[in-house]
Design a protein around this motif. Structure first.
Motif, PDB file in Angstrom:
ATOM      1  N   ARG A  71       0.824  -1.212   0.000  1.00 60.85           N
ATOM      2  CA  ARG A  71       0.000   0.000   0.000  1.00 60.85           C
ATOM      3  C   ARG A  71       0.859   1.263   0.000  1.00 60.85           C
ATOM      4  O   ARG A  71       0.341   2.366   0.037  1.00 60.85           O
ATOM      5  CB  ARG A  71      -0.931   0.017   1.213  1.00 60.85           C
ATOM      6  CG  ARG A  71      -1.910  -1.122   1.265  1.00 60.85           C
ATOM      7  CD  ARG A  71      -2.972  -1.013   0.239  1.00 60.85           C
ATOM      8  NE  ARG A  71      -3.976  -0.070   0.678  1.00 60.85           N
ATOM      9  CZ  ARG A  71      -5.160   0.055   0.129  1.00 60.85           C
ATOM     10  NH1 ARG A  71      -5.482  -0.708  -0.876  1.00 60.85           N
ATOM     11  NH2 ARG A  71      -6.009   0.930   0.573  1.00 60.85           N
ATOM     12  N   GLY A  72       2.175   1.092  -0.015  1.00 57.21           N
ATOM     13  CA  GLY A  72       3.071   2.234  -0.127  1.00 57.21           C
ATOM     14  C   GLY A  72       3.614   2.775   1.179  1.00 57.21           C
ATOM     15  O   GLY A  72       4.297   3.794   1.188  1.00 57.21           O
ATOM     16  N   TYR A  73       3.311   2.122   2.280  1.00 58.18           N
ATOM     17  CA  TYR A  73       3.840   2.579   3.559  1.00 58.18           C
ATOM     18  C   TYR A  73       5.297   2.153   3.677  1.00 58.18           C
ATOM     19  O   TYR A  73       5.614   0.984   3.547  1.00 58.18           O
ATOM     20  CB  TYR A  73       3.029   2.000   4.725  1.00 58.18           C
ATOM     21  CG  TYR A  73       1.625   2.532   4.801  1.00 58.18           C
ATOM     22  CD1 TYR A  73       1.369   3.780   5.345  1.00 58.18           C
ATOM     23  CD2 TYR A  73       0.552   1.792   4.313  1.00 58.18           C
ATOM     24  CE1 TYR A  73       0.080   4.274   5.422  1.00 58.18           C
ATOM     25  CE2 TYR A  73      -0.738   2.284   4.381  1.00 58.18           C
ATOM     26  CZ  TYR A  73      -0.969   3.527   4.938  1.00 58.18           C
ATOM     27  OH  TYR A  73      -2.243   4.018   5.000  1.00 58.18           O
ATOM     28  N   ARG A  74       6.168   3.113   3.925  1.00 55.20           N
ATOM     29  CA  ARG A  74       7.593   2.798   4.080  1.00 55.20           C
ATOM     30  C   ARG A  74       7.970   2.618   5.542  1.00 55.20           C
ATOM     31  O   ARG A  74       8.859   1.868   5.871  1.00 55.20           O
ATOM     32  CB  ARG A  74       8.451   3.899   3.464  1.00 55.20           C
ATOM     33  CG  ARG A  74       8.326   3.936   1.972  1.00 55.20           C
ATOM     34  CD  ARG A  74       9.126   5.096   1.412  1.00 55.20           C
ATOM     35  NE  ARG A  74       9.272   4.909  -0.012  1.00 55.20           N
ATOM     36  CZ  ARG A  74      10.425   4.787  -0.618  1.00 55.20           C
ATOM     37  NH1 ARG A  74      11.542   4.859   0.055  1.00 55.20           N
ATOM     38  NH2 ARG A  74      10.470   4.604  -1.915  1.00 55.20           N
ATOM     39  N   ASN A  75       7.307   3.342   6.415  1.00 53.76           N
ATOM     40  CA  ASN A  75       7.604   3.293   7.839  1.00 53.76           C
ATOM     41  C   ASN A  75       6.517   2.474   8.531  1.00 53.76           C
ATOM     42  O   ASN A  75       5.395   2.942   8.706  1.00 53.76           O
ATOM     43  CB  ASN A  75       7.678   4.716   8.400  1.00 53.76           C
ATOM     44  CG  ASN A  75       8.104   4.743   9.839  1.00 53.76           C
ATOM     45  OD1 ASN A  75       7.686   3.923  10.641  1.00 53.76           O
ATOM     46  ND2 ASN A  75       8.933   5.711  10.174  1.00 53.76           N
ATOM     47  N   LEU A  76       6.848   1.259   8.916  1.00 47.91           N
ATOM     48  CA  LEU A  76       5.874   0.345   9.508  1.00 47.91           C
ATOM     49  C   LEU A  76       5.317   0.875  10.829  1.00 47.91           C
ATOM     50  O   LEU A  76       4.118   0.770  11.081  1.00 47.91           O
ATOM     51  CB  LEU A  76       6.521  -1.020   9.707  1.00 47.91           C
ATOM     52  CG  LEU A  76       5.648  -2.146  10.203  1.00 47.91           C
ATOM     53  CD1 LEU A  76       4.502  -2.409   9.243  1.00 47.91           C
ATOM     54  CD2 LEU A  76       6.469  -3.404  10.389  1.00 47.91           C
ATOM     55  N   ALA A  77       6.149   1.450  11.653  1.00 46.97           N
ATOM     56  CA  ALA A  77       5.681   1.977  12.941  1.00 46.97           C
ATOM     57  C   ALA A  77       4.697   3.123  12.729  1.00 46.97           C
ATOM     58  O   ALA A  77       3.655   3.188  13.380  1.00 46.97           O
ATOM     59  CB  ALA A  77       6.870   2.443  13.783  1.00 46.97           C
ATOM     60  N   ARG A  78       5.003   4.026  11.811  1.00 48.06           N
ATOM     61  CA  ARG A  78       4.106   5.150  11.529  1.00 48.06           C
ATOM     62  C   ARG A  78       2.782   4.651  10.961  1.00 48.06           C
ATOM     63  O   ARG A  78       1.712   5.125  11.345  1.00 48.06           O
ATOM     64  CB  ARG A  78       4.766   6.122  10.557  1.00 48.06           C
ATOM     65  CG  ARG A  78       3.951   7.383  10.351  1.00 48.06           C
ATOM     66  CD  ARG A  78       4.612   8.357   9.397  1.00 48.06           C
ATOM     67  NE  ARG A  78       5.950   8.686   9.872  1.00 48.06           N
ATOM     68  CZ  ARG A  78       6.984   8.950   9.087  1.00 48.06           C
ATOM     69  NH1 ARG A  78       6.859   8.940   7.778  1.00 48.06           N
ATOM     70  NH2 ARG A  78       8.162   9.242   9.598  1.00 48.06           N
ATOM     71  N   ALA A  79       2.839   3.684  10.062  1.00 49.16           N
ATOM     72  CA  ALA A  79       1.616   3.119   9.482  1.00 49.16           C
ATOM     73  C   ALA A  79       0.775   2.445  10.558  1.00 49.16           C
ATOM     74  O   ALA A  79      -0.452   2.571  10.571  1.00 49.16           O
ATOM     75  CB  ALA A  79       1.967   2.135   8.380  1.00 49.16           C
TER      76      ALA A  79
END
Length: 126
Positions: A74-82
């Motif tokens: 889905r384009g999320y690069r930062n797993l924690a932020r997502a």
């Protein structure tokens, strides 16, 4: 300079995979393994999980891997932020996997829900 001796077994002939190539393959494998484990442990505290019965730990690890894959696709690069962004957006998360209809069914109160729980629950009307 320090040297480390590592022994490895392979079915590849030496002219195809010498020590440098085998070392690169091993480092590549562990880089992927460590990266995935680090993501699961740091973001979701996998090492602190108390799920230990039967095959439940493997199932939970698989579900975490699926979640990581879905977020990356889905384009999320930062797993924690997502995770922080989506943790309270269950309808969005369920839509990512095509389960919005199931979510709507789950939001209806169960007829035998104890009254002390009903006061603390919020339900959407449909």
């Amino acid at each position: 300079m320090a040297y480390e001796t590592v022994h490895a077994l392979t079915s590849l002939p030496t002219h195809v995979a010498g020590p440098a190539e085998i070392g690169g393959l091993i480092r590549g494998h562990w880089g992927i393994e460590n990266g995935l484990h680090w993501r699961r442990d740091v973001t979701w505290n996998e090492d602190r999980s108390q799920v230990r019965k039967d095959n439940a730990p493997q199932v939970m690890a698989m579900l975490r891997n699926i979640a990581i894959t879905l977020l990356k696709r889905r384009g999320y690069r930062n797993l924690a932020r997502a995770t922080r962004k989506l943790r309270n957006q269950s309808e969005t998360v369920l839509a990512m996997v095509g389960l919005v209809a199931a979510h709507r069914l789950c939001m209806r109160p169960v007829p035998h829900t104890p009254s002390f729980l009903k006061s603390n629950m919020s339900f959407k009307s449909f």
